[in-house]
Design an enzyme around this catalytic site. Sequence first.
Site, PDB file in Angstrom:
ATOM      1  N   ARG A  24       0.835  -1.203   0.000  1.00 25.91           N
ATOM      2  CA  ARG A  24       0.000   0.000   0.000  1.00 25.91           C
ATOM      3  C   ARG A  24       0.861   1.240   0.000  1.00 25.91           C
ATOM      4  O   ARG A  24       2.064   1.175   0.149  1.00 25.91           O
ATOM      5  CB  ARG A  24      -0.925   0.008   1.216  1.00 25.91           C
ATOM      6  CG  ARG A  24      -0.175  -0.281   2.538  1.00 25.91           C
ATOM      7  CD  ARG A  24      -0.483   0.634   3.698  1.00 25.91           C
ATOM      8  NE  ARG A  24      -0.428   2.026   3.417  1.00 25.91           N
ATOM      9  CZ  ARG A  24       0.669   2.802   3.496  1.00 25.91           C
ATOM     10  NH1 ARG A  24       1.846   2.266   3.810  1.00 25.91           N
ATOM     11  NH2 ARG A  24       0.578   4.094   3.253  1.00 25.91           N
ATOM     12  N   GLY A  25       0.191   2.350  -0.254  1.00 31.30           N
ATOM     13  CA  GLY A  25       0.908   3.615  -0.400  1.00 31.30           C
ATOM     14  C   GLY A  25       0.926   3.962  -1.874  1.00 31.30           C
ATOM     15  O   GLY A  25       1.364   3.129  -2.685  1.00 31.30           O
ATOM     16  N   ARG A  31      -7.261  -0.501  -7.232  1.00 32.22           N
ATOM     17  CA  ARG A  31      -7.602   0.603  -6.320  1.00 32.22           C
ATOM     18  C   ARG A  31      -7.766   1.850  -7.180  1.00 32.22           C
ATOM     19  O   ARG A  31      -6.854   2.210  -7.931  1.00 32.22           O
ATOM     20  CB  ARG A  31      -6.528   0.821  -5.243  1.00 32.22           C
ATOM     21  CG  ARG A  31      -6.434  -0.337  -4.260  1.00 32.22           C
ATOM     22  CD  ARG A  31      -5.544   0.012  -3.073  1.00 32.22           C
ATOM     23  NE  ARG A  31      -6.234   0.920  -2.152  1.00 32.22           N
ATOM     24  CZ  ARG A  31      -5.608   1.568  -1.168  1.00 32.22           C
ATOM     25  NH1 ARG A  31      -4.293   1.431  -1.015  1.00 32.22           N
ATOM     26  NH2 ARG A  31      -6.288   2.354  -0.368  1.00 32.22           N
ATOM     27  N   GLN A  75      -2.720   2.934   9.693  1.00 35.65           N
ATOM     28  CA  GLN A  75      -1.398   3.055   9.073  1.00 35.65           C
ATOM     29  C   GLN A  75      -0.463   3.942   9.912  1.00 35.65           C
ATOM     30  O   GLN A  75       0.742   3.738   9.937  1.00 35.65           O
ATOM     31  CB  GLN A  75      -1.500   3.640   7.655  1.00 35.65           C
ATOM     32  CG  GLN A  75      -2.120   2.727   6.611  1.00 35.65           C
ATOM     33  CD  GLN A  75      -3.615   2.932   6.454  1.00 35.65           C
ATOM     34  OE1 GLN A  75      -4.322   3.195   7.421  1.00 35.65           O
ATOM     35  NE2 GLN A  75      -4.121   2.805   5.212  1.00 35.65           N
ATOM     36  N   ASP A  99      -2.860  10.994  -2.785  1.00 35.00           N
ATOM     37  CA  ASP A  99      -3.144   9.891  -3.697  1.00 35.00           C
ATOM     38  C   ASP A  99      -3.522  10.405  -5.080  1.00 35.00           C
ATOM     39  O   ASP A  99      -3.268   9.741  -6.081  1.00 35.00           O
ATOM     40  CB  ASP A  99      -4.250   9.000  -3.113  1.00 35.00           C
ATOM     41  CG  ASP A  99      -3.741   8.241  -1.900  1.00 35.00           C
ATOM     42  OD1 ASP A  99      -3.728   8.826  -0.803  1.00 35.00           O
ATOM     43  OD2 ASP A  99      -3.319   7.077  -2.073  1.00 35.00           O
ATOM     44  N   ASN A 148      -6.511  12.354  -0.337  1.00 32.77           N
ATOM     45  CA  ASN A 148      -5.569  11.663   0.530  1.00 32.77           C
ATOM     46  C   ASN A 148      -6.352  10.867   1.552  1.00 32.77           C
ATOM     47  O   ASN A 148      -7.586  10.913   1.598  1.00 32.77           O
ATOM     48  CB  ASN A 148      -4.618  12.665   1.208  1.00 32.77           C
ATOM     49  CG  ASN A 148      -3.408  11.995   1.829  1.00 32.77           C
ATOM     50  OD1 ASN A 148      -2.674  11.261   1.150  1.00 32.77           O
ATOM     51  ND2 ASN A 148      -3.207  12.214   3.116  1.00 32.77           N
ATOM     52  N   LYS A 149      -5.633  10.105   2.380  1.00 33.91           N
ATOM     53  CA  LYS A 149      -6.289   9.253   3.367  1.00 33.91           C
ATOM     54  C   LYS A 149      -7.397   9.973   4.120  1.00 33.91           C
ATOM     55  O   LYS A 149      -7.224  11.122   4.539  1.00 33.91           O
ATOM     56  CB  LYS A 149      -5.231   8.736   4.358  1.00 33.91           C
ATOM     57  CG  LYS A 149      -5.736   7.781   5.388  1.00 33.91           C
ATOM     58  CD  LYS A 149      -6.449   6.571   4.812  1.00 33.91           C
ATOM     59  CE  LYS A 149      -5.612   5.890   3.775  1.00 33.91           C
ATOM     60  NZ  LYS A 149      -6.390   5.039   2.847  1.00 33.91           N
TER      61      LYS A 149
HETATM   62  C1  LIG Z   1       3.185   8.018  -0.614  1.00 35.92           C
HETATM   63  S1  LIG Z   1       1.795   7.331   0.211  1.00 35.92           S
HETATM   64  C2  LIG Z   1       0.523   8.356  -0.345  1.00 35.92           C
HETATM   65  C3  LIG Z   1      -0.822   8.020   0.287  1.00 35.92           C
HETATM   66  O1  LIG Z   1      -1.215   6.640   0.119  1.00 35.92           O
HETATM   67  C4  LIG Z   1      -1.849   6.192   1.345  1.00 35.92           C
HETATM   68  O2  LIG Z   1      -3.041   5.478   1.127  1.00 35.92           O
HETATM   69  P1  LIG Z   1      -3.148   3.882   1.460  1.00 35.92           P
HETATM   70  O3  LIG Z   1      -2.504   3.640   2.800  1.00 35.92           O
HETATM   71  O4  LIG Z   1      -4.641   3.633   1.443  1.00 35.92           O
HETATM   72  O5  LIG Z   1      -2.441   3.193   0.315  1.00 35.92           O
HETATM   73  C5  LIG Z   1      -2.146   7.462   2.099  1.00 35.92           C
HETATM   74  O6  LIG Z   1      -3.314   8.124   1.622  1.00 35.92           O
HETATM   75  C6  LIG Z   1      -0.887   8.253   1.781  1.00 35.92           C
HETATM   76  O7  LIG Z   1      -0.967   9.606   2.131  1.00 35.92           O
END
Ligand SMILES: CSC[C@H]1O[C@H](OP(=O)(O)O)[C@H](O)[C@@H]1O
Length: 325
Positions: free
Chosen positions: A48-49, A82, A180, A221, A231-232
């Site tokens: 993820r990320g 995703r 996270q 994101d 974003n999250k």
């Molecule tokens: C460089 S990480 C960017 C972004 O991705 C994460 O989402 P997820 O944990 O659902 O993959 C999170 O929104 C980070 O800020």
Amino acid sequence: MSALPASVGWTGDAVRIIDQRLLPGQLSVRDLATVDEVVDAIATLAVRGANVIGSAGALGFVLGVRAGLDADDTAARLIAARPTAVNLRVAVGLALDAYHAGRDPLGVALGLLTADDEQTRRIGELGRDELAGARVILTHCNTGRLATTGWGTALGVAYAIHESGRPLTVLATETRPLRQGARLTAWELAASGIDVELLVDSAAAAALGTGRVDAVIVGADRIAANGDTANKVGTRSLAVAAAREGVPFYVAATLNAIDPSTASGADIEIEERSADEVLDTPIEGVRVWNPAFDVTPAELITGIITEAGILRAPYSDSIAKAVQA
Ligand SMILES: CSC[C@H]1O[C@H](OP(=O)(O)O)[C@H](O)[C@@H]1O
């Protein structure tokens, strides 16, 4: 933290990941040998990320075409894993374009790993200088060594400040429902020797109200052409609270998180995830709304820290210049 394996890599015939669902209790490295396994790993946040799922997706594409699967169908399946992070669509698209041009998509995919490392280091350095006086920063979710193939975007700034010898405390929000922040950010920062304080998401506004936070810095994101940023989930709340308290609010992201074809935040597809991430046990008659992301309006963002420089309002102009460069 230097002992941490790469967040994503290539073994020669498989995509190697850390199963982030098991952290911090268990550091489990997995080799994904098929497109199905990569799609599942992305969809379940084993990997993820935004930046890392782009790299995993591009490497997953290589697995697919090497297995003789249809290239366009393979790309579509990976991109659909995703929907919000544009990095996934961009990275898989680059691998697909290379394939159709008769070039080896593996070279493109491996190049993305290196580029992400270089780009996030630059983001960290620019953010370090922009936040020259900051001693306490608040961040959300995880944007570091697990979410990129470098030191991270928002967390890259923390690493750069720490590397410079400046004192730094990072307030990390827990980031429900998948935590996270608690499981990944607090863990990786502590392991790197950075002073980190964990707080529940609902305490963030109060923390901003104490006056002790010098800046908020989060990842992205997808950044729309006008600067609205997905974003999250919980990021929007932080931006509203930061505006209320007069705390600068920064987004840190590589340029491949910008989607010029998305006009504004209203056009960003927000991934919705299952109720069982929120409720361990279903409650009769109770619905759950579980968006994985939310959109922060551009007017609440002080600056967008990218490897190409810090983008400032009016974002329609600064983003247009950045993506054309
Ligand atoms: C460089 S990480 C960017 C972004 O991705 C994460 O989402 P997820 O944990 O659902 O993959 C999170 O929104 C980070 O800020």
